[in-house]
Design an enzyme around this catalytic site. Structure first.
Site, PDB file in Angstrom:
ATOM      1  N   ASP A  13       4.339  -2.984   3.876  1.00 26.00           N
ATOM      2  CA  ASP A  13       5.367  -3.595   4.713  1.00 26.00           C
ATOM      3  C   ASP A  13       4.883  -3.994   6.095  1.00 26.00           C
ATOM      4  O   ASP A  13       5.658  -4.520   6.890  1.00 26.00           O
ATOM      5  CB  ASP A  13       6.563  -2.646   4.861  1.00 26.00           C
ATOM      6  N   ASP A  28       1.259   1.760   0.125  1.00 27.49           N
ATOM      7  CA  ASP A  28       1.042   2.191   1.499  1.00 27.49           C
ATOM      8  C   ASP A  28       2.056   3.288   1.808  1.00 27.49           C
ATOM      9  O   ASP A  28       3.234   3.165   1.481  1.00 27.49           O
ATOM     10  CB  ASP A  28       1.231   1.002   2.449  1.00 27.49           C
ATOM     11  N   ASP A  51      -1.017  -4.842   6.337  1.00 21.07           N
ATOM     12  CA  ASP A  51      -1.058  -4.829   4.876  1.00 21.07           C
ATOM     13  C   ASP A  51      -1.258  -6.230   4.294  1.00 21.07           C
ATOM     14  O   ASP A  51      -1.552  -6.359   3.103  1.00 21.07           O
ATOM     15  CB  ASP A  51       0.256  -4.257   4.306  1.00 21.07           C
TER      16      ASP A  51
END
Length: 765
Positions: free
Chosen positions: A653, A454, A657
């Protein structure tokens, strides 16, 4: 009253922790130990006002578990009913815990050693030139002396082995102690009968002199050597938690509390409460997790994160308990205390991971389930073959070789191979800021060939800043920024915070908004005064039927520079745009090169536009870009790669997610992120940068190599040892394996497996 102050106590007394349910509050004298009262008042000795004492926290009950079978949990020490190994305490403490099993085995070993030496000399003295024991001591007397000396060795020193062997047979959990008990018991009982009733034995049991051989020395030496192996193994196993113990030892014992009146006093760490203000002086350890409310300094966090460079901390900065303050003075507000601190959570996570089972252990369990019965059958066959076809005295050869087979085949090394490596790897990972949730994560991480990252907060710092403001004709930049920042105050997105902060830094006044609405993955909209304002990406503009016009070209140019673009629309018409950029972490380029060197393909997953994402990916050398992804689509993107046959790890994080982290074969959470993400992941990086993934990957691969080495040694040892003990070499080279040599080999094979596992502590990652 400020946030970090307590409400004053009635009567001016300092605040104290309330007594928990079922406890009676006590008042004590600070000057006269032993003076207690259930009510406030004055000390009868010195006249000082009594102060309330903090109640003592109830002691945590220690539970015990088997290192090979974590499903076995007991309230007191003992043996595992499945494998017979000594149970270990589940709670890890900084102090060297008393090990009753080690103490008992050590005592039994020394008793056995003192008595076994003369037994061995009496039995084998004729083989040592110059001793002449056989000539000095008559045969019958020598047999009775051996019986008297060997009996306490077998029945006292070896008693735990017989207890465990009996329980293994009754519960039909055949294990190493089944073989030890059977082998030692057969040798001892046979020798006792031969000593007391020698006339009942036929010629096949007698040697050339016509005497029946006894094997007290074999039984005694086997017991003593197995005890030596147990003592060495218990000592080695206790060192597998060295990394966890070293972490626990980092926490200070006291904290310096700043009281409401400005005075300061040192208090025990367990008395610190959430909201307390604590002084951290230069060179001291930070006592608990908290936020800096006064001062600035650099803090060495290497003992938690593995990163050697100190981190600058100022007002509002987060600090971690047990890290070391630099040259400045800090006042922090305690936010997490006791078992809630990051250090305590790390210790708990590592302890749980070290007790979990790796999938490869299932193979070992299947082999072990058939192994012990197969060894018993092999011993019986050995006895029969030697009894029928062996040289005279055939039955004596048959007995001694069957015992050797039972002893050398003990599968202790096989059972220790995986758990010991997992224990050491979990502690090693914690020392460099890599936390494995369980043993399965350690095993599966090495198989990863694709890493999905990400962008925000993982590749980047996660602290985006406002870059550009563009206004169309009829609007000025301040007005566009004011509208954008006003609306973004209702959003918790990091980009929203960047816009609000940027407006404040530029001195732009904000207004009031109503009817705020967040459109997931697209942006926000609401009313500011009489105007309807929308702020978001191109998808939001399309959703609202707003023609971006010339702003589209400007936006594409900004995206090519790696900036995130958000359009501003007023009453359905374009008004301008704002851009935000999130700096790439300094460690990211180096980490990506290291991951490529490990053969990992890297894909970047982001909600940003294709152009912005490719601009960032191009600078970093990322292999694949998956852009313009809505939060609910992240898990689906992971599935798509898995359907292509990829073995996927996902690093993120944020809360959004979590589904993708759970979907991936291995989820990797940045420790700087949310608790939800960390809970969904198999691996947590305390530091929160990609170098942690490199460390985790190297440790995973090193651990699996270590486990395979252990299993290879154990399997090969048993595969070669059993035939040799059965006497397969005797017809060719005349070699037989003494049960005493078999016992020594079996004991040291277990120690060698533990020693090989401990090598992981020195693994460079």
């Amino acid at each position: 009253m400020t946030e970090h102050q307590h409400a004053p106590h009635p009567g001016g007394e300092p605040p104290t922790r309330a007594a928990s349910k079922g406890e009676t509050a006590k008042y004590v004298c600070p000057m006269c130990p032993g003076v207690e009262s259930p009510e406030p008042g004055q000390c009868p000795k010195c006249g000082m006002a009594l102060e309330p004492s903090a109640p003592t926290a109830p002691a945590t009950r220690t539970q015990w578990t088997c290192p090979m079978h974590p499903q076995i949990v007991r309230d007191e020490p003992g043996e595992c009913p499945i494998c017979g190994m000594a149970l270990e305490p589940m709670q890890v403490t900084a102090e060297e815990a008393d090990n009753p099993e080690l103490r008992d085995m050590t005592r039994r070993f020394w008793v056995g050693l003192v008595l076994t030496v003369p037994v061995f000399i009496l039995a084998m003295g004729s083989m040592v030139p110059g001793l002449g024991v056989q000539a000095l001591v008559p045969h019958d007397l020598r047999v009775w002396l051996e019986l008297g000396l060997a009996t306490p060795v077998v029945l006292y020193s070896g008693w735990p082995f017989f207890q465990r062997a009996w329980r293994s047979v009754v519960g039909w959990n055949l294990n190493m102690f089944t073989l030890i008990g059977l082998g030692t018991g057969v040798a001892y009982v046979y020798s006792v009968v031969a000593a007391v009733f020698p006339d009942i034995f036929p010629a096949s049991f007698r040697g050339e002199s016509g005497q029946v051989g006894v094997y007290f020395e074999a039984a005694a030496v086997i017991v003593t050597l197995v005890l030596l192996g147990q003592v060495m193994e218990l000592r080695a196993r206790s060192s597998t938690n060295a990394a966890i113990k070293s972490l626990l030892g980092l926490a200070p014992n006291t904290a310096r509390r700043v009281n409401d009146d400005g005075s300061e006093a040192d208090v025990p760490l367990e008395d610190v409460q959430i909201g307390d203000r604590l002084r951290v002086r230069p060179g001291e350890k930070v006592p608990v997790d908290g936020t800096v409310v006064e001062g600035s300094s650099s803090v060495d966090e290497s003992m938690i994160t593995g990163e050697p460079i100190p981190v600058e901390k100022g007002e509002g900065g987060k600090v971690i308990g047990a890290t070391v303050n630099g040259t400045g003075s800090l006042v922090i507000e305690a936010e997490r205390v006791g078992s809630d601190t990051l250090l305590s959570q790390i210790v708990q996570m590592v302890a749980e991971a070290s007790r979990s089972r790796a999938p490869i252990q299932n193979l070992v369990d299947v082999v072990a389930a058939y192994f012990v019965p197969a060894v018993v059958v092999t011993a019986v066959i050995t006895f029969v073959v030697w009894g029928i076809w062996g040289p005279e005295p055939a039955m004596a050869y048959a007995l001694i070789n069957a015992v050797a087979v039972l002893i050398i085949a003990c599968p202790c090394a096989l059972g220790l191979a995986t758990p010991m490596s997992i224990m050491v790897a979990s502690g090693k990972g914690a020392s460099v800021g890599v936390l494995f949730k369980n043993a399965e994560a350690i095993q599966t991480l090495r198989q990863v060939d694709t890493l999905i990252i990400d962008k925000t907060g993982t590749l980047t710092e996660g602290r985006p800043r406002l870059q550009d403001v563009v206004a169309l004709e009829g609007f000025d930049e301040s007005a566009v920024l004011s509208l954008a920042a006003t609306l973004e105050r209702g959003s918790e997105h990091p980009l929203a915070a960047a816009i609000v902060q940027g407006a404040e830094e530029r001195g732009v006044a904000l207004e009031r908004y109503t009817d705020f609405q967040s459109v997931t993955g697209k942006g926000v909209e609401g009313r500011i005064g009489e105007r309807h304002v929308a702020l978001g990406n191109r998808a939001l503009m399309d959703h609202l039927s707003v023609d971006a016009g010339e702003l589209g070209e400007r936006a594409e140019a900004f995206r090519a520079e790696g900036k995130t673009v958000m359009f501003v629309a007023i009453d359905g018409k374009p008004a301008g745009l704002v851009t935000v950029a999130d700096p790439v972490k300094e460690t990211t380029p180096e980490a990506i090169k290291a991951l490529h060197a490990e053969g990992i393909r890297i894909a970047m997953l982001t909600g940003d536009s294709e152009t912005t994402a490719r601009a960032v990916a191009g600078k970093l050398g990322i292999d694949e870009v998956i852009a313009e992804v809505l939060p609910e689509q992240k898990a689906e993107k992971v599935k798509a790669l898995q359907r292509e046959g990829r073995f996927v790890a996902m690093a993120g994080d944020g809360i959004n997610d979590a589904p993708a982290l759970a979907q991936a074969q291995v989820g990797i959470a940045m420790g700087t992120g949310t608790d939800v993400a960390m809970e969904s992941a198999g691996v947590t990086l305390v530091r929160g940068d990609l170098n942690g993934i490199v460390r985790a990957l190297k440790l995973s691969r090193a651990t699996m190599r270590n486990i395979k080495q252990n299993l290879f040694f154990a399997f090969v040892y048993n595969s070669l040892g059993v035939p040799v003990a059965a006497g397969i070499l005797y017809p060719f080279v005349g070699i037989l394996l003494s049960p005493m040599i078999a016992a020594a080999a079996m004991s040291f094979s277990s120690v060698s497996v533990v020693g090989n596992a401990l090598r992981l502590r020195r693994q460079a990652i």
